[in-house]
Design a protein around this motif. Structure first.
Motif, PDB file in Angstrom:
ATOM      1  N   LYS A 176      39.141  -0.040 -11.518  1.00  0.00           N
ATOM      2  CA  LYS A 176      39.126   0.225 -12.963  1.00  0.00           C
ATOM      3  C   LYS A 176      38.060  -0.642 -13.661  1.00  0.00           C
ATOM      4  O   LYS A 176      37.305  -0.158 -14.506  1.00  0.00           O
ATOM      5  CB  LYS A 176      40.512  -0.084 -13.536  1.00  0.00           C
ATOM      6  N   ALA A 177      38.012  -1.918 -13.255  1.00  0.00           N
ATOM      7  CA  ALA A 177      37.073  -2.843 -13.908  1.00  0.00           C
ATOM      8  C   ALA A 177      35.623  -2.503 -13.563  1.00  0.00           C
ATOM      9  O   ALA A 177      34.725  -2.700 -14.373  1.00  0.00           O
ATOM     10  CB  ALA A 177      37.393  -4.270 -13.494  1.00  0.00           C
ATOM     11  N   MET A 178      35.391  -1.988 -12.330  1.00  0.00           N
ATOM     12  CA  MET A 178      34.016  -1.807 -11.888  1.00  0.00           C
ATOM     13  C   MET A 178      33.501  -0.373 -11.981  1.00  0.00           C
ATOM     14  O   MET A 178      32.351  -0.155 -12.305  1.00  0.00           O
ATOM     15  CB  MET A 178      33.858  -2.282 -10.439  1.00  0.00           C
ATOM     16  N   LEU A 179      34.339   0.591 -11.661  1.00  0.00           N
ATOM     17  CA  LEU A 179      33.810   1.948 -11.489  1.00  0.00           C
ATOM     18  C   LEU A 179      34.226   2.948 -12.562  1.00  0.00           C
ATOM     19  O   LEU A 179      33.459   3.832 -12.915  1.00  0.00           O
ATOM     20  CB  LEU A 179      34.219   2.488 -10.103  1.00  0.00           C
TER      21      LEU A 179
ATOM     22  N   VAL B 176      28.766 -10.154 -15.691  1.00  0.00           N
ATOM     23  CA  VAL B 176      28.347  -8.801 -16.066  1.00  0.00           C
ATOM     24  C   VAL B 176      29.590  -7.919 -16.262  1.00  0.00           C
ATOM     25  O   VAL B 176      29.692  -7.174 -17.234  1.00  0.00           O
ATOM     26  CB  VAL B 176      27.402  -8.195 -15.006  1.00  0.00           C
ATOM     27  N   PHE B 177      30.568  -8.049 -15.370  1.00  0.00           N
ATOM     28  CA  PHE B 177      31.780  -7.232 -15.482  1.00  0.00           C
ATOM     29  C   PHE B 177      32.692  -7.727 -16.603  1.00  0.00           C
ATOM     30  O   PHE B 177      33.308  -6.939 -17.306  1.00  0.00           O
ATOM     31  CB  PHE B 177      32.539  -7.187 -14.154  1.00  0.00           C
ATOM     32  N   ARG B 178      32.759  -9.042 -16.760  1.00  0.00           N
ATOM     33  CA  ARG B 178      33.657  -9.595 -17.782  1.00  0.00           C
ATOM     34  C   ARG B 178      33.188  -9.231 -19.192  1.00  0.00           C
ATOM     35  O   ARG B 178      33.962  -8.773 -20.029  1.00  0.00           O
ATOM     36  CB  ARG B 178      33.727 -11.124 -17.658  1.00  0.00           C
TER      37      ARG B 178
ATOM     38  N   GLY C   5      46.171  -4.563  -4.730  1.00  0.00           N
ATOM     39  CA  GLY C   5      45.946  -4.304  -6.159  1.00  0.00           C
ATOM     40  C   GLY C   5      44.511  -3.943  -6.460  1.00  0.00           C
ATOM     41  O   GLY C   5      43.984  -4.260  -7.519  1.00  0.00           O
ATOM     42  N   TRP C   6      43.831  -3.286  -5.486  1.00  0.00           N
ATOM     43  CA  TRP C   6      42.417  -2.996  -5.718  1.00  0.00           C
ATOM     44  C   TRP C   6      42.176  -1.917  -6.763  1.00  0.00           C
ATOM     45  O   TRP C   6      41.053  -1.665  -7.162  1.00  0.00           O
ATOM     46  CB  TRP C   6      41.679  -2.678  -4.417  1.00  0.00           C
ATOM     47  N   GLU C   7      43.264  -1.266  -7.252  1.00  0.00           N
ATOM     48  CA  GLU C   7      43.070  -0.275  -8.322  1.00  0.00           C
ATOM     49  C   GLU C   7      42.507  -0.951  -9.572  1.00  0.00           C
ATOM     50  O   GLU C   7      41.729  -0.367 -10.317  1.00  0.00           O
ATOM     51  CB  GLU C   7      44.395   0.406  -8.664  1.00  0.00           C
TER      52      GLU C   7
END
Ligand code: HEM
Length: 229
Positions: free
Chosen positions: A22-25, A208-210, A16-18
């Protein structure tokens, strides 16, 4: 209907790395500037430090009799040893400078305010960890410079009100810089402090991502103009 799947799709279905992608890039971010790259640059140098440090442990000997010679051996005889040690040596100073610049950017833009207070607190813990890594690493070559720098540093710790003498003894593993001090600093430098670094940096990046990166602040008038436009 059976669909032919390649290995990328195969792993995506399982990992499920998509969602991570999506969250990071590929998510939208506010219009930022180059100062916002300082955190990532610090992280990049931290990874370099981790990798080069791992290689250095293969030849470095943490004993007063052999530490200095083992560094000389790394610099002169080990294949690419000069490069690995050079990267680690200069990387340490670069990292301290970058952490301060990153902190300055966050402070200057007010990015420590709600809802990023925890990100800031974890940052402060990271700053202390990075400085401690620098202090403990400095003793490891065990030459005159590092010996006396450690005496000065630990003496400073010794004059802290109330806990000073205790702190000094804990740091030195005795009354003066010696075999046990080197062993203690080495243990701190290669195990305890890097473990703490990871412990603090993972939630720092998670937040930072959240929360998402803050937008650079604008003056009230500019803001109003923006709304009218
Ligand atoms: C080794 C240490 C550190 C690493 C690897 C690191 C990494 C990062 C990264 C990659 C970002 C996102 C990009 C950016 O804003 O540049 C970030 C954001 C942030 N960092 Fe750090 N950081 C470190 C130390 C610190 C320190 C010392 C502080 C403050 C005391 C701090 C506070 C923050 C805050 C509040 C944010 C959110 C900024 C925003 O949303 O605009 N960090 N950090």
């Amino acid at each position: 209907m059976e669909e032919k799947q390649n290995w990328l799709q195969w792993t995506a279905d399982r990992i499920g790395w998509e969602a991570i992608d999506k969250a990071m890039l590929t998510r939208k971010i506010p219009k930022v500037n180059w100062a916002y790259t300082l955190g990532s640059t610090t992280l990049f140098v931290a990874i370099i430090q981790l990798v080069t440090g791992m290689f250095l442990t293969m030849y470095y000997s943490p004993s007063p009799d052999h530490a200095y010679d083992s560094i000389n051996y790394i610099m002169n005889d080990v294949t690419l040893g000069w490069l690995i040690r050079g990267l680690h040596h200069w990387g340490a100073s670069v990292m301290v400078i970058l952490v301060f610049l990153h902190m300055w950017r966050v402070f200057y833009y007010g990015a420590y305010k709600y809802p990023r207070e925890l990100t800031w607190i974890l940052g402060v813990l990271l700053l202390v960890t990075v400085l401690a890594l620098g202090f403990t690493g400095y003793l490891l070559p065990f030459d005159q410079k590092s010996y006396f720098a450690t005496r000065v540093g630990t003496s400073m710790a010794g004059v802290v009100p109330l806990i000073g003498p205790f702190l000094k003894r804990v740091l030195l593993a005795g009354e003066d810089v010696g075999t046990l001090t080197l062993a203690r600093f080495y243990g701190l430098h290669i195990w305890i402090l890097p473990a703490l670094f990871v412990l603090f940096v993972v939630p720092h990046l998670y937040l930072v991502f959240r929360i998402g990166i803050s937008a650079p602040p604008v003056l009230e008038e500019e803001d109003e103009e923006g709304e009218e436009a």
